[in-house]
Design a protein around this motif. Structure first.
Motif, PDB file in Angstrom:
ATOM      1  N   VAL A 121       0.840  -1.198   0.000  1.00  0.00           N
ATOM      2  CA  VAL A 121       0.000   0.000   0.000  1.00  0.00           C
ATOM      3  C   VAL A 121       0.873   1.246   0.000  1.00  0.00           C
ATOM      4  O   VAL A 121       1.836   1.345   0.760  1.00  0.00           O
ATOM      5  N   ARG A 122       0.490   2.175  -0.862  1.00  0.00           N
ATOM      6  CA  ARG A 122       1.114   3.496  -0.914  1.00  0.00           C
ATOM      7  C   ARG A 122       0.011   4.501  -0.632  1.00  0.00           C
ATOM      8  O   ARG A 122      -1.098   4.373  -1.154  1.00  0.00           O
ATOM      9  N   VAL A 123       0.316   5.495   0.196  1.00  0.00           N
ATOM     10  CA  VAL A 123      -0.664   6.530   0.519  1.00  0.00           C
ATOM     11  C   VAL A 123      -0.296   7.786  -0.255  1.00  0.00           C
ATOM     12  O   VAL A 123       0.840   8.252  -0.191  1.00  0.00           O
ATOM     13  N   LEU A 124      -1.263   8.290  -1.009  1.00  0.00           N
ATOM     14  CA  LEU A 124      -1.067   9.508  -1.799  1.00  0.00           C
ATOM     15  C   LEU A 124      -2.002  10.592  -1.298  1.00  0.00           C
ATOM     16  O   LEU A 124      -3.160  10.329  -1.000  1.00  0.00           O
ATOM     17  N   GLN A 125      -1.483  11.811  -1.244  1.00  0.00           N
ATOM     18  CA  GLN A 125      -2.331  12.952  -0.903  1.00  0.00           C
ATOM     19  C   GLN A 125      -2.740  13.641  -2.194  1.00  0.00           C
ATOM     20  O   GLN A 125      -1.905  13.914  -3.050  1.00  0.00           O
ATOM     21  N   SER A 126      -4.013  13.909  -2.316  1.00  0.00           N
ATOM     22  CA  SER A 126      -4.573  14.595  -3.476  1.00  0.00           C
ATOM     23  C   SER A 126      -4.878  16.036  -3.093  1.00  0.00           C
ATOM     24  O   SER A 126      -5.565  16.286  -2.105  1.00  0.00           O
ATOM     25  N   LYS A 127      -4.353  16.973  -3.896  1.00  0.00           N
ATOM     26  CA  LYS A 127      -4.635  18.406  -3.703  1.00  0.00           C
ATOM     27  C   LYS A 127      -5.010  18.989  -5.058  1.00  0.00           C
ATOM     28  O   LYS A 127      -4.492  18.563  -6.082  1.00  0.00           O
ATOM     29  N   ILE A 128      -5.880  19.956  -5.018  1.00  0.00           N
ATOM     30  CA  ILE A 128      -6.213  20.682  -6.242  1.00  0.00           C
ATOM     31  C   ILE A 128      -5.348  21.946  -6.255  1.00  0.00           C
ATOM     32  O   ILE A 128      -5.421  22.768  -5.349  1.00  0.00           O
ATOM     33  N   VAL A 129      -4.522  22.066  -7.283  1.00  0.00           N
ATOM     34  CA  VAL A 129      -3.631  23.219  -7.428  1.00  0.00           C
ATOM     35  C   VAL A 129      -3.904  23.834  -8.799  1.00  0.00           C
ATOM     36  O   VAL A 129      -3.703  23.184  -9.825  1.00  0.00           O
ATOM     37  N   GLY A 130      -4.383  25.065  -8.794  1.00  0.00           N
ATOM     38  CA  GLY A 130      -4.695  25.728 -10.058  1.00  0.00           C
ATOM     39  C   GLY A 130      -5.739  24.987 -10.868  1.00  0.00           C
ATOM     40  O   GLY A 130      -5.679  24.951 -12.094  1.00  0.00           O
TER      41      GLY A 130
ATOM     42  N   ILE B 194      -1.252  -1.105  -4.348  1.00  0.00           N
ATOM     43  CA  ILE B 194      -2.531  -0.442  -4.088  1.00  0.00           C
ATOM     44  C   ILE B 194      -2.267   0.963  -3.583  1.00  0.00           C
ATOM     45  O   ILE B 194      -1.444   1.156  -2.684  1.00  0.00           O
ATOM     46  N   ASP B 195      -2.927   1.918  -4.189  1.00  0.00           N
ATOM     47  CA  ASP B 195      -2.834   3.307  -3.749  1.00  0.00           C
ATOM     48  C   ASP B 195      -4.082   3.668  -2.957  1.00  0.00           C
ATOM     49  O   ASP B 195      -5.196   3.399  -3.400  1.00  0.00           O
ATOM     50  N   VAL B 196      -3.878   4.256  -1.789  1.00  0.00           N
ATOM     51  CA  VAL B 196      -4.955   4.821  -0.996  1.00  0.00           C
ATOM     52  C   VAL B 196      -4.797   6.336  -1.124  1.00  0.00           C
ATOM     53  O   VAL B 196      -3.736   6.863  -0.798  1.00  0.00           O
ATOM     54  N   VAL B 197      -5.810   6.986  -1.637  1.00  0.00           N
ATOM     55  CA  VAL B 197      -5.741   8.421  -1.915  1.00  0.00           C
ATOM     56  C   VAL B 197      -6.506   9.175  -0.829  1.00  0.00           C
ATOM     57  O   VAL B 197      -7.667   8.897  -0.572  1.00  0.00           O
ATOM     58  N   VAL B 198      -5.801  10.118  -0.189  1.00  0.00           N
ATOM     59  CA  VAL B 198      -6.412  10.908   0.872  1.00  0.00           C
ATOM     60  C   VAL B 198      -6.367  12.383   0.479  1.00  0.00           C
ATOM     61  O   VAL B 198      -5.452  12.817  -0.203  1.00  0.00           O
TER      62      VAL B 198
END
Length: 183
Positions: free
Chosen positions: A106-115, A176-180
């Motif tokens: 498992v890899r944890v990814l942070q999702s941000k909206i930029v522009g 597996i990616d877990v997106v936070v």
């Protein structure tokens, strides 16, 4: 014995009896000193990271590689192997063959909206907290997925945003990616 971000988020001592039993029978902790232990094993307090190189032994990951290869396939049983280890601890054992095919990293990814565009980045410190919460949620829900595909389904049911693809080749672990969005 173990403390830190992942263990704080997991909160073993605060689990109900059923979840504690499940944790005791299904969780392994990799240790620089002991190799691998169950969460209920009685061991003394110690400080010895897997990333240490000891005189006469060398790197502990390499030291543990052969003993782990011998015992961990049996310890893994016949169900899912959920591998949440950091890079230093992953050097001590690499699942092979049939066991690898039912292993999910498992890899944890942070999702941000930029522009106006989604940007994803790997998180480090909060990676451990997310993994601890994820295991806690699986334990408290009594979810025991038997395969990486069932893990993806279980995590989705528990409210996690999960992305995964089956490996292109048999005998390879699932990534597996877990997106936070929030840490």
């Amino acid at each position: 014995i173990y403390t830190g971000v992942l263990y704080d988020a997991l909160g073993l001592a605060t689990l109900d009896a059923a979840a504690r039993r499940l944790a005791g029978s299904s969780l392994l902790v990799f240790s620089g000193l002991w190799g691998a232990v169950r969460v209920g094993d009685r061991i003394p307090s110690y400080r010895c990271s897997m990333g240490v190189k000891l005189p006469g032994l060398g790197a502990l990951g390499a030291y543990w590689r052969a003993p782990m290869a011998e015992v961990l396939p049996a310890a893994a049983g016949d169900g899912l192997v959920l591998d949440l280890r950091s890079a230093a601890y992953a050097t001590a054992w690499k699942p092979k063959g049939e066991v690898a095919g039912r292993t999910a990293t498992v890899r944890v990814l942070q999702s941000k909206i930029v522009g106006g565009v989604e940007k994803r980045s790997v998180v480090s410190h909060f990676n451990k907290a997310t993994k601890g919460r994820m295991v806690r949620d699986l334990l408290t829900a009594g979810r025991t997925p038997d395969s990486p595909a069932e893990l993806v389904e279980a995590l989705g049911d528990l409210g996690y945003v999960v992305e995964a693809e089956a490996p292109a080749k048999a005998g390879k672990a699932w990534a597996i990616d877990v997106v936070v969005k929030e840490l």
